[in-house]
Design an enzyme around this catalytic site. Structure first.
Site, mmCIF file in Angstrom:
data_model
loop_
_atom_site.group_PDB
_atom_site.id
_atom_site.type_symbol
_atom_site.label_atom_id
_atom_site.label_comp_id
_atom_site.label_asym_id
_atom_site.label_seq_id
_atom_site.Cartn_x
_atom_site.Cartn_y
_atom_site.Cartn_z
ATOM 1 N N TYR A 176 -2.928 -12.742 -2.787
ATOM 2 C CA TYR A 176 -2.681 -11.689 -3.772
ATOM 3 C C TYR A 176 -2.353 -12.206 -5.173
ATOM 4 O O TYR A 176 -2.169 -11.410 -6.094
ATOM 5 C CB TYR A 176 -1.550 -10.776 -3.278
ATOM 6 C CG TYR A 176 -1.880 -10.111 -1.953
ATOM 7 C CD1 TYR A 176 -2.976 -9.260 -1.858
ATOM 8 C CD2 TYR A 176 -1.121 -10.346 -0.816
ATOM 9 C CE1 TYR A 176 -3.300 -8.653 -0.656
ATOM 10 C CE2 TYR A 176 -1.439 -9.742 0.386
ATOM 11 C CZ TYR A 176 -2.524 -8.904 0.466
ATOM 12 O OH TYR A 176 -2.853 -8.305 1.655
ATOM 13 N N PRO A 182 2.770 0.352 0.414
ATOM 14 C CA PRO A 182 3.798 -0.496 1.030
ATOM 15 C C PRO A 182 3.580 -1.993 0.821
ATOM 16 O O PRO A 182 2.460 -2.475 0.862
ATOM 17 C CB PRO A 182 3.692 -0.146 2.516
ATOM 18 C CG PRO A 182 2.366 0.485 2.699
ATOM 19 C CD PRO A 182 2.044 1.159 1.391
ATOM 20 N N ASN A 183 4.696 -2.655 0.616
ATOM 21 C CA ASN A 183 4.808 -4.113 0.496
ATOM 22 C C ASN A 183 4.299 -4.661 -0.837
ATOM 23 O O ASN A 183 4.453 -5.853 -1.101
ATOM 24 C CB ASN A 183 4.097 -4.836 1.662
ATOM 25 C CG ASN A 183 4.779 -4.547 2.972
ATOM 26 O OD1 ASN A 183 6.000 -4.687 3.091
ATOM 27 N ND2 ASN A 183 4.022 -4.120 3.976
ATOM 28 N N ARG A 225 5.293 -13.916 -2.180
ATOM 29 C CA ARG A 225 4.715 -14.441 -0.939
ATOM 30 C C ARG A 225 3.216 -14.178 -0.949
ATOM 31 O O ARG A 225 2.745 -13.347 -1.710
ATOM 32 C CB ARG A 225 5.311 -13.732 0.289
ATOM 33 C CG ARG A 225 6.581 -14.374 0.785
ATOM 34 C CD ARG A 225 7.288 -13.461 1.747
ATOM 35 N NE ARG A 225 8.338 -12.751 1.020
ATOM 36 C CZ ARG A 225 9.046 -11.758 1.523
ATOM 37 N NH1 ARG A 225 8.807 -11.311 2.743
ATOM 38 N NH2 ARG A 225 9.991 -11.191 0.817
ATOM 39 N N ALA A 274 -1.652 -1.146 3.089
ATOM 40 C CA ALA A 274 -2.033 -1.060 4.509
ATOM 41 C C ALA A 274 -2.417 0.357 4.930
ATOM 42 O O ALA A 274 -3.212 0.543 5.862
ATOM 43 C CB ALA A 274 -0.894 -1.578 5.377
ATOM 44 N N GLU A 298 -9.484 4.077 -6.223
ATOM 45 C CA GLU A 298 -8.809 3.219 -5.232
ATOM 46 C C GLU A 298 -8.905 1.765 -5.700
ATOM 47 O O GLU A 298 -9.990 1.312 -6.083
ATOM 48 C CB GLU A 298 -9.543 3.392 -3.886
ATOM 49 C CG GLU A 298 -9.027 2.517 -2.772
ATOM 50 C CD GLU A 298 -9.888 2.667 -1.507
ATOM 51 O OE1 GLU A 298 -10.865 3.455 -1.505
ATOM 52 O OE2 GLU A 298 -9.577 1.962 -0.527
ATOM 53 N N ASN A 344 -3.398 2.155 -4.996
ATOM 54 C CA ASN A 344 -3.601 1.076 -4.040
ATOM 55 C C ASN A 344 -2.772 1.468 -2.820
ATOM 56 O O ASN A 344 -1.548 1.273 -2.808
ATOM 57 C CB ASN A 344 -3.139 -0.268 -4.600
ATOM 58 C CG ASN A 344 -3.401 -1.401 -3.605
ATOM 59 O OD1 ASN A 344 -3.681 -1.152 -2.428
ATOM 60 N ND2 ASN A 344 -3.303 -2.635 -4.075
ATOM 61 N N ARG A 375 -12.222 -9.932 4.363
ATOM 62 C CA ARG A 375 -11.037 -10.297 5.136
ATOM 63 C C ARG A 375 -11.203 -9.862 6.591
ATOM 64 O O ARG A 375 -12.317 -9.801 7.093
ATOM 65 C CB ARG A 375 -9.793 -9.690 4.464
ATOM 66 C CG ARG A 375 -9.626 -10.190 3.010
ATOM 67 C CD ARG A 375 -8.378 -9.665 2.381
ATOM 68 N NE ARG A 375 -7.190 -10.121 3.110
ATOM 69 C CZ ARG A 375 -5.972 -9.598 2.950
ATOM 70 N NH1 ARG A 375 -5.791 -8.626 2.059
ATOM 71 N NH2 ARG A 375 -4.944 -10.055 3.644
ATOM 72 N N HIS A 385 -7.852 -2.370 -4.856
ATOM 73 C CA HIS A 385 -7.304 -3.420 -3.987
ATOM 74 C C HIS A 385 -7.354 -4.738 -4.741
ATOM 75 O O HIS A 385 -8.376 -5.067 -5.366
ATOM 76 C CB HIS A 385 -8.110 -3.544 -2.689
ATOM 77 C CG HIS A 385 -8.045 -2.301 -1.881
ATOM 78 N ND1 HIS A 385 -6.912 -1.930 -1.187
ATOM 79 C CD2 HIS A 385 -8.929 -1.308 -1.713
ATOM 80 C CE1 HIS A 385 -7.116 -0.774 -0.624
ATOM 81 N NE2 HIS A 385 -8.336 -0.358 -0.911
HETATM 82 O O1 CA2 Z 1 -5.753 -6.162 -1.485
HETATM 83 C C1 CA2 Z 1 -4.984 -5.210 -1.588
HETATM 84 O O2 CA2 Z 1 -4.571 -4.760 -2.649
HETATM 85 C C2 CA2 Z 1 -4.442 -4.570 -0.298
HETATM 86 O O3 CA2 Z 1 -4.373 -3.168 -0.525
HETATM 87 C C3 CA2 Z 1 -3.069 -5.148 -0.081
HETATM 88 C C4 CA2 Z 1 -2.431 -4.695 1.224
HETATM 89 C C5 CA2 Z 1 -3.380 -4.883 2.398
HETATM 90 O O4 CA2 Z 1 -2.799 -4.335 3.577
HETATM 91 C C6 CA2 Z 1 -4.729 -4.250 2.149
HETATM 92 O O5 CA2 Z 1 -5.563 -4.536 3.251
HETATM 93 C C7 CA2 Z 1 -5.357 -4.797 0.897
HETATM 94 C C8 CA2 Z 1 -1.148 -5.475 1.514
HETATM 95 C C9 CA2 Z 1 -0.141 -5.443 0.404
HETATM 96 C C10 CA2 Z 1 0.989 -6.331 0.786
HETATM 97 O O6 CA2 Z 1 1.270 -7.198 -0.294
HETATM 98 C C11 CA2 Z 1 2.057 -8.273 -0.073
HETATM 99 C C12 CA2 Z 1 2.337 -9.051 -1.166
HETATM 100 C C13 CA2 Z 1 3.117 -10.173 -1.015
HETATM 101 C C14 CA2 Z 1 3.622 -10.498 0.224
HETATM 102 C C15 CA2 Z 1 3.343 -9.726 1.307
HETATM 103 C C16 CA2 Z 1 2.559 -8.608 1.164
#
Ligand code: CA2
Length: 166
Positions: free
Chosen positions: A23, A10-11, A18, A77, A98, A74, A107, A100
């Protein structure tokens, strides 16, 4: 030909728009394009999917049985919350890597636990988009190596087994 499934949670569809300080600026399309390019070089067939829904990811993992030899995921969340995704990854019984983008151990405390890492072949965290490419190389190396025949990864050091003298 090896077939590998890549799942984005997700996301991740928001990448590059953003939270660039965490990221980076690459979009999911950029990441997928570099994965596809590497897969061509490696001679591996890739399917890549993204979902914001836990159940959809679980279904795709279940359906991977018999179609793919390994999964790169990946879980975003869901890494930190989803027993359902972990159970599906165990049930599908194939090597999982996996990934990330960020280093989840640097974090917030809640990101330091992954439900997936304990059932994965390996985890790559904190190397940005390159992490996906390393995951693909690592997974393909594992799948094409005799090393797999040496037994379950959890019972030995996958890398150590190769370097051990006796
Ligand atoms: O670091 C990663 O790849 C994560 O899997 C990314 C997840 C986070 O919840 C994990 O703890 C680590 C979040 C992905 C959301 O990505 C966004 C990208 C742009 C704007 C908002 C969210």
């Amino acid at each position: 030909m090896l077939r590998v499934l890549v799942l984005h949670g997700p996301n991740l569809n928001l990448l590059g728009s953003r939270e660039e300080s965490i990221y980076g600026t690459a979009t999911l399309r950029d990441i997928d394009a570099s994965l596809r390019k590497l897969s061509t070089d490696l001679g591996v067939a890739l399917d890549i999917r993204q979902s914001n829904l836990e159940g959809e990811l679980v279904t795709w993992i279940q359906e991977a049985r018999g179609k793919y030899q390994g999964i790169i995921i990946n879980p975003a969340a869901y890494t930190h919350t989803s027993v359902a995704i972990r159970d599906a990854l165990v049930a599908v019984d194939m090597p999982i890597v996996e990934v990330h983008l960020s280093n989840i151990y640097r974090r917030e405390e809640f990101r330091r636990h992954s439900f997936v890492s304990g059932v994965a072949l390996g985890q790559i965290s904190g190397l940005g988009p390159d992490g996906y490419l390393l995951a693909l190389r690592g997974l393909c190396g594992h799948l094409s190596s005799d090393e797999r025949k040496a037994g379950p990864i959890g019972n030995r050091s996958a890398w150590g087994a190769k370097t051990r003298k006796s």
